[in-house]
Write a protein that holds these residues in place. Sequence first.
Motif, short mmCIF file in Angstrom:
data_model
loop_
_atom_site.label_atom_id
_atom_site.label_comp_id
_atom_site.label_asym_id
_atom_site.label_seq_id
_atom_site.Cartn_x
_atom_site.Cartn_y
_atom_site.Cartn_z
N VAL A 1 32.35 24.50 46.70
CA VAL A 1 31.54 25.33 45.81
C VAL A 1 30.31 24.53 45.35
N VAL A 2 29.29 25.26 44.92
CA VAL A 2 28.21 24.61 44.17
C VAL A 2 28.06 25.34 42.86
N VAL A 3 27.61 24.60 41.86
CA VAL A 3 27.39 25.23 40.56
C VAL A 3 25.88 25.22 40.33
N GLU A 4 25.33 26.35 39.97
CA GLU A 4 23.88 26.36 39.74
C GLU A 4 23.51 27.04 38.42
N GLN A 5 22.32 26.68 37.96
CA GLN A 5 21.81 27.23 36.70
C GLN A 5 20.36 27.63 36.94
N GLN A 6 20.08 28.91 36.70
CA GLN A 6 18.73 29.41 36.99
C GLN A 6 17.71 28.80 36.03
N ASN A 7 17.95 28.93 34.75
CA ASN A 7 17.03 28.42 33.75
C ASN A 7 17.80 27.62 32.70
N ASP B 1 20.73 29.00 30.50
CA ASP B 1 21.39 30.11 31.18
C ASP B 1 22.85 29.77 31.43
N ASP B 2 23.64 30.81 31.64
CA ASP B 2 25.02 30.57 32.01
C ASP B 2 25.06 29.97 33.42
#
Lengths: 258, 195, 195
Positions: free
Chosen positions: A229-235, A238-239
């Motif tokens: 998996v990868v974990v990402e955050q848009q801004n 942000d959640d």
Amino acid sequence: MSYEVKLDAFSGPLDLLLHLIHRLEIDIYDIPMSELTEQYIDHIHAMQTLELNEASEYLVMAATLLAIKSRMLIPINEGEIDTAELEVDEADPREELVARLIEYKKYKEAAVQLQELETERGHVFTKAPSDLSEFIPDEQMVLFDQNVNVYDMLSAFQKLMRRKQLRKPLSTRVARQEISVKDQMRSVVKILKNSGGRVMFTQLFEADDKPMLVLTFLTLLELMKRQIVVVEQQNNFDDLSVLLQKEDIEDEFEQIIE
Amino acid sequence: MNSNKLLSRIEALLFVAGDEGMTVKQLTQYIEVEPMDIEAGLSELQSQYNDDEKRGIALKQLAGTYQLTTKPEVNDTLKKLIENPTNQVLTAASLEVLAIIAYKQPITRAEVENIRGVKSERPIAKLVSRALVQEVGRAEGTGRAILYGTTKEFLNYFGLKSIKELPPLPEEVDQEDDQPTDLFLTKFQETFNQN
Amino acid sequence: MNSNKLLSRIEALLFVAGDEGMTVKQLTQYIEVEPMDIEAGLSELQSQYNDDEKRGIALKQLAGTYQLTTKPEVNDTLKKLIENPTNQVLTAASLEVLAIIAYKQPITRAEVENIRGVKSERPIAKLVSRALVQEVGRAEGTGRAILYGTTKEFLNYFGLKSIKELPPLPEEVDQEDDQPTDLFLTKFQETFNQN
């Protein structure tokens, strides 16, 4: 030479000798004593942890090897001893050692067979005898047979422990049951699959008991490390979202534990 | 007694007996038919369990008794009930000692140590505590050393009907026994002649 | 998961759970299908047991727990078993309780029951009345539960001089410390390094 040898790997000097014979591709019926003795002593040197009980056994064997080696080095002039005489009188100094090695090897292999049976049997489970005591009138209840001995008692205990292994998670305190990271990896991946490969970080942490939250967190770290998996955050602020990278994770499990 | 009735009774008794199991003799006593009928019933039950994929249980002969067990095929599901499956497994040293005792019983500790070339007090104590090995008598002569043998639990633990079912000792399979001596001598002489 | 696979797994799990049975929730957790599927499987299993005269076992629901039991039709046979009170199936519990008390003494009834997972009042009472086990004190804390231990008669019965003569349990064998090792190792290495 400073390589480390784990003593645990050998169950005794004979085992170590068999290992060397195998590794050096030596004919067990014609052992080159100098080579074997040298290798053996090297190994003993390299053994970093030797237990009190076993150390003396390894040393005795080293002495035996040296003795055989030196006996074989005694020069024999062809004229002095004719071969016929030799055959009768003089045994090969290695003979006893070879006999011991062969005898030992037999049981070492038998132990492997037992281990296979053990594994096979481990795939099959039984149950405790049903409790029929409510059907038995008190005065009729007998303790056990007159010829029960200590070993029967021990074996009753063993049986109990084996069953208990299965029963522990069956107890009503299901919540306290421990789930492994491996199990949790499966269920996290399952959740991801069911929701199209993407969930909010917080959705994975809906359980309310602490150990479970910690476990899920550890699981996520493990999945990230394995690039499942990868974990990402848009801004900023942000959640976080968790994205599934790899659908098939079964072979990943092969590398864990087992 | 008709066959259905017989089978249901055998199944019920074996179910109740659990890991204590039952012998043909006991089954005969409680169901009150001939031993022959019990044996026929047992083998029919066995094939029904085996043939029917819906069944999760099987019939197994263990340590002289018949027992119901789960099928190996459902192992994956049952393993989930176990917290630490490797906990109970025997170590290489224990298995080695156990093999020697199983094949050479009755045998003293000194004899075991002689074959292994290493002290074996602890593995033996461990095996006794696991109820796999027990004292079966005393050796003749001075010291009267303890003789060890395997237990019923041993048969149970390795899934054996009886001690006769132990796989043959590896060396006994290929009859190498006689050959090497000659080979040995030949080699030996060759070596000497070369020097 | 196909239906055969599901049924065999439910049967196997209920079988090993024995008298304790399992809830739908537990079954769901171990088999990893939906609770709906488990419920469907349970009711199919139930009707199969009922319809098939060859079967001696039935599925019983009690307080949300599903449990395998014997069919009422085979009660006559089970009665024969009960009438034979020395049968190991019936005496296994006593021996088990005695083993626990012998090894874990002093121990309360609640602790014995915790280890066994079943009520043990009757076997304990029987062991006390047979003088193999006795009250040896009271536990600290609320309730001050009775602590049980073995008696002289126990030693007598098993031919032991003292309780220390009982073979140790596996974990006790493990705990025997290897403390002298370090001291020896140092000496040993010194010797080798000198050569």
